[in-house]
Design a protein around this motif. Structure first.
Motif, PDB file in Angstrom:
ATOM      1  N   PRO A   1       0.857  -1.419  -0.022  1.00  0.00           N
ATOM      2  CA  PRO A   1       0.140  -0.025   0.207  1.00  0.00           C
ATOM      3  C   PRO A   1       0.804   1.234   0.025  1.00  0.00           C
ATOM      4  O   PRO A   1       0.310   1.981  -0.332  1.00  0.00           O
ATOM      5  N   ASP A   2       1.724   0.868   0.694  1.00  0.00           N
ATOM      6  CA  ASP A   2       2.923   2.572   0.683  1.00  0.00           C
ATOM      7  C   ASP A   2       3.057   2.996  -1.256  1.00  0.00           C
ATOM      8  O   ASP A   2       3.336   4.400  -0.247  1.00  0.00           O
ATOM      9  N   ILE A   3       3.530   1.771  -1.199  1.00  0.00           N
ATOM     10  CA  ILE A   3       4.255   2.354  -2.788  1.00  0.00           C
ATOM     11  C   ILE A   3       3.045   2.376  -3.690  1.00  0.00           C
ATOM     12  O   ILE A   3       3.230   3.602  -4.278  1.00  0.00           O
ATOM     13  N   LEU A   4       2.147   1.867  -3.857  1.00  0.00           N
ATOM     14  CA  LEU A   4       0.433   2.060  -4.799  1.00  0.00           C
ATOM     15  C   LEU A   4       0.291   3.979  -4.216  1.00  0.00           C
ATOM     16  O   LEU A   4      -0.172   4.539  -4.703  1.00  0.00           O
ATOM     17  N   GLU A   5       0.180   4.381  -3.192  1.00  0.00           N
ATOM     18  CA  GLU A   5      -0.335   5.155  -1.930  1.00  0.00           C
ATOM     19  C   GLU A   5       0.634   6.249  -2.872  1.00  0.00           C
ATOM     20  O   GLU A   5       0.313   7.704  -2.947  1.00  0.00           O
ATOM     21  N   ALA A   6       1.858   5.856  -2.517  1.00  0.00           N
ATOM     22  CA  ALA A   6       3.302   7.141  -3.603  1.00  0.00           C
ATOM     23  C   ALA A   6       2.957   7.437  -5.446  1.00  0.00           C
ATOM     24  O   ALA A   6       3.124   8.148  -5.682  1.00  0.00           O
ATOM     25  N   GLU A   7       2.609   5.606  -5.371  1.00  0.00           N
ATOM     26  CA  GLU A   7       2.337   5.880  -7.536  1.00  0.00           C
ATOM     27  C   GLU A   7       0.808   6.742  -7.513  1.00  0.00           C
ATOM     28  O   GLU A   7       1.003   8.019  -8.376  1.00  0.00           O
ATOM     29  N   ALA A   8       0.380   6.257  -5.905  1.00  0.00           N
ATOM     30  CA  ALA A   8      -1.107   7.362  -6.791  1.00  0.00           C
ATOM     31  C   ALA A   8      -1.062   9.051  -6.391  1.00  0.00           C
ATOM     32  O   ALA A   8      -1.625   9.908  -7.209  1.00  0.00           O
ATOM     33  N   LYS A   9      -0.193   8.990  -5.474  1.00  0.00           N
ATOM     34  CA  LYS A   9       0.869  10.579  -5.249  1.00  0.00           C
ATOM     35  C   LYS A   9       0.885  11.530  -6.002  1.00  0.00           C
ATOM     36  O   LYS A   9       1.320  12.308  -7.161  1.00  0.00           O
ATOM     37  N   LEU A  10       2.036  10.425  -6.910  1.00  0.00           N
ATOM     38  CA  LEU A  10       2.900  10.837  -8.546  1.00  0.00           C
ATOM     39  C   LEU A  10       1.533  11.718  -9.830  1.00  0.00           C
ATOM     40  O   LEU A  10       1.711  12.212  -9.783  1.00  0.00           O
ATOM     41  N   HIS A  11       0.286  10.341  -9.634  1.00  0.00           N
ATOM     42  CA  HIS A  11      -0.196  10.579 -10.406  1.00  0.00           C
ATOM     43  C   HIS A  11      -1.330  11.813 -10.774  1.00  0.00           C
ATOM     44  O   HIS A  11      -0.815  12.662 -10.961  1.00  0.00           O
ATOM     45  N   ALA A  12      -1.346  11.941  -9.423  1.00  0.00           N
ATOM     46  CA  ALA A  12      -1.985  13.838  -8.951  1.00  0.00           C
ATOM     47  C   ALA A  12      -1.096  14.733  -8.916  1.00  0.00           C
ATOM     48  O   ALA A  12      -1.391  15.422  -9.865  1.00  0.00           O
ATOM     49  N   ALA A  13       0.045  14.291  -8.948  1.00  0.00           N
ATOM     50  CA  ALA A  13       0.920  15.599  -9.379  1.00  0.00           C
ATOM     51  C   ALA A  13       1.158  16.099 -11.008  1.00  0.00           C
ATOM     52  O   ALA A  13       1.496  17.541 -11.842  1.00  0.00           O
TER      53      ALA A  13
ATOM     54  N   LEU B   1       8.374  12.327  -7.499  1.00  0.00           N
ATOM     55  CA  LEU B   1       8.865  10.933  -8.462  1.00  0.00           C
ATOM     56  C   LEU B   1       9.890  10.456  -7.476  1.00  0.00           C
ATOM     57  O   LEU B   1       9.959   9.381  -7.594  1.00  0.00           O
ATOM     58  N   ALA B   2      10.947  11.680  -6.984  1.00  0.00           N
ATOM     59  CA  ALA B   2      11.945  10.984  -6.414  1.00  0.00           C
ATOM     60  C   ALA B   2      11.339  10.278  -4.924  1.00  0.00           C
ATOM     61  O   ALA B   2      11.975   9.665  -4.507  1.00  0.00           O
ATOM     62  N   ALA B   3      10.331  10.868  -4.148  1.00  0.00           N
ATOM     63  CA  ALA B   3       9.358  10.481  -3.512  1.00  0.00           C
ATOM     64  C   ALA B   3       8.722   8.933  -3.423  1.00  0.00           C
ATOM     65  O   ALA B   3       9.395   8.105  -2.033  1.00  0.00           O
ATOM     66  N   TYR B   4       8.694   8.654  -4.123  1.00  0.00           N
ATOM     67  CA  TYR B   4       8.159   7.192  -4.872  1.00  0.00           C
ATOM     68  C   TYR B   4       9.206   6.350  -5.161  1.00  0.00           C
ATOM     69  O   TYR B   4       9.175   5.172  -4.276  1.00  0.00           O
ATOM     70  N   GLU B   5      10.301   7.074  -5.481  1.00  0.00           N
ATOM     71  CA  GLU B   5      11.757   6.230  -6.300  1.00  0.00           C
ATOM     72  C   GLU B   5      12.175   5.709  -5.172  1.00  0.00           C
ATOM     73  O   GLU B   5      12.998   4.554  -3.682  1.00  0.00           O
ATOM     74  N   GLY B   6      12.240   6.772  -3.924  1.00  0.00           N
ATOM     75  CA  GLY B   6      12.757   6.169  -2.226  1.00  0.00           C
ATOM     76  C   GLY B   6      11.836   5.488  -1.634  1.00  0.00           C
ATOM     77  O   GLY B   6      12.289   4.697  -0.951  1.00  0.00           O
ATOM     78  N   THR B   7      10.334   5.413  -1.890  1.00  0.00           N
ATOM     79  CA  THR B   7       9.660   4.194  -0.968  1.00  0.00           C
ATOM     80  C   THR B   7       9.657   3.024  -1.217  1.00  0.00           C
ATOM     81  O   THR B   7       9.763   2.125  -0.650  1.00  0.00           O
TER      82      THR B   7
END
Length: 496
Positions: free
Chosen positions: A307-319, A389-395
């Motif tokens: 879920p944390d990876i998918l949440e980070a991906e959704a944040k990237l999509h919204a941004a 994107l950086a946050a997603y990669e870090g997650t």
């Protein structure tokens, strides 16, 4: 043509015009970001499992009720209660519902409204340039009073020429996905905390049982040394040393009792109850069992499950979608508006032909000068997307590292458990020989107590390591677990 036919014609004209609207959508289209192409974890040694401890099956998925692998009916029942009553989970569900409503509040491109009203009005005719000559034989009031009745409808269509509204809806939908993944993460956090407290209760019970056994052994040694002193084979100092050891070991019981109480209170909070109204099962070493083997998703599957990876991906999509919103604001937009109204001075004449008025036409908005604000907003959105994107990669990297750490911890704990089992057996044999030697007069009381102390340390250490293996299993399953649809929002039964 009747007034209603006119309104329908205007509405049809707006709808037909919408078909002519361009399909251009500015801004970047979202694509799943690239992640490290790892197909394995960095486990130590050639064989990541042993036959004495936890075995792992790298490549298998953990989806859903991961805690059922412990085969504990009491834990399963407690988990159902927690999922149903947790305030934290209910808060996350409410946030998801809020996100759904926010997305629904962003209306479509076509809107229609019906208006009606009745009012008393006074108008100054002179202010409109009307003047009336004198000598007409009658007077006309300068400010006549009258009633005005009206009913009508408006239709508006936003052509959204460059896709700003479409990007906004895309962003809101991505934010809804983000909240759904946040709910899933809260679900895993809740279930993980429940298991953590259950293991604490079980460990406290195991430790208290072990300390009681140790205290019983201390009492037996004390009695034996007292008998030896009475027979002249031990000193008063030996007796006091044995009595002090009994008191020291017994003093550890209250701390374990406090751990037991605190864990039960923590469980009460997790299930949404007051500690005084909650009576969970009293878990111990017989309340469940370790799984024969533990599934562990591959990295390629992990990015689609956690879920944390998918949440980070959704944040990237919204941004990413927000870039399109800011970009569209730089371009012109056209709104087509139509209205049909009936206005009359009396209610009975409101639907007469002479009371009809209508309007139809486009409205163009073209940004000319905004002091650089619109371009700055676009750059701001681009910067936000880069940050996400950086946050997603870090997650993703942190998730891979976490699973690696746990797998290696399991491997090391397996070997440690084997070594400590051997150490306990050796300590038990030494104590048996020391007791026989003491009774025969060949071993001093001090040497016997020293040997007993080594046995106590080995016993407690092995007990801790045994509980730690359950914690390792829970950590691994949490690190790779996915949440099936409906499990976190309560539409699917959990803990079956």
């Amino acid at each position: 043509m009747t007034r209603f036919q006119t309104l329908r014609s205007l509405t049809a004209g707006v709808c037909a015009a919408s078909l002519l609207a361009g399909c251009t959508t500015v801004g970047p289209n979202f694509h799943e970001p690239q992640v490290p192409a790892s197909d394995h974890y960095a486990q130590p040694g050639d064989d990541p499992t042993t036959t004495v401890g936890l075995e792992t099956r790298v490549g298998d998925k953990v989806i859903g009720d991961w805690w059922t692998l412990f085969k504990s009916p009491g834990l399963n029942e407690l988990m159902r209660e927690a999922i149903a009553g947790s305030p934290t989970l209910e808060q996350a569900r409410a946030k998801l519902a809020q996100a759904h409503d926010a997305a629904g509040a962003q209306g479509g491109l076509l809107t229609a409204d019906l208006t009606a009203g009745a009012k008393r009005e006074q108008i100054n005719l002179n202010s409109f340039g009307f003047s009336f000559p004198k000598g007409l034989g009658f007077s006309i009031p300068t400010n006549p009073d009258f009633n005005l009745y009206s009913i009508g409808g408006t239709v508006s269509y936003n052509f959204d020429l460059f896709g700003g509204q479409r990007r906004l809806r895309e962003s809101l939908q991505a934010q809804t996905d983000e909240q759904a993944r946040e709910l899933d993460a809260a679900y895993l956090t809740l279930t993980g905390n429940v298991v953590k407290q259950v293991l604490t209760i079980a460990d406290a019970n195991i430790q208290m049982a072990a300390l009681k056994d140790i205290a019983a052994d201390d009492q037996r040694d004390l009695d034996m040394i007292v008998r030896a002193r009475n027979a002249g084979g031990a000193s008063d100092a030996d007796v006091e040393t044995a009595r002090g050891q009994l008191a020291t070991d017994s003093s550890q019981l209250p701390a374990q009792k406090q751990r037991w109480v605190a864990a039960r209170h923590a469980l009460a909070v997790l299930v949404g109850k007051s500690p005084t109204d909650f009576n969970p099962p009293d878990f111990d070493a017989n309340s469940g069992s370790l799984p024969q083997s533990l599934p562990a998703s591959l990295p390629s599957a992990l990015i689609h499950d956690r879920p944390d990876i998918l949440e980070a991906e959704a944040k990237l999509h919204a941004a990413t979608a927000e870039i399109g919103v800011a970009d569209a604001n730089l371009y012109p937009n056209i709104t087509l508006n139509a209205s049909l109204n009936q206005d009359a001075l009396t209610p009975q004449s409101i639907f007469s032909k002479t009371a009809t008025s209508w309007a139809f036409g486009p409205a163009l908005t073209l940004p000319i000068f905004h002091s650089g604000e619109l371009h700055a907003r676009k750059r701001e959105a681009q910067d936000a997307a880069r940050a996400q994107l950086a946050a997603y990669e870090g997650t993703v990297l942190e998730a891979f590292a976490q699973v690696d750490d746990i797998l290696q911890s399991i491997e090391h704990d397996n070997q440690t458990y084997l070594d400590q089992t051997k150490a306990l057996d050796a300590a038990q044999n030494r104590v048996t020989m020391a007791r026989k030697g003491f009774e025969a007069g060949g071993v001093s009381a001090r040497d016997l107590l020293r040997t007993e102390q080594t046995l106590r340390r080995a016993r407690l250490t092995l007990q801790n390591q045994g509980t730690g293996r359950y914690s390792d299993a829970a950590l691994l399953m949490l690190a790779v677990a996915g949440v099936p649809k409906g499990a976190a929002d309560g539409t699917e039964t959990a803990g079956r």
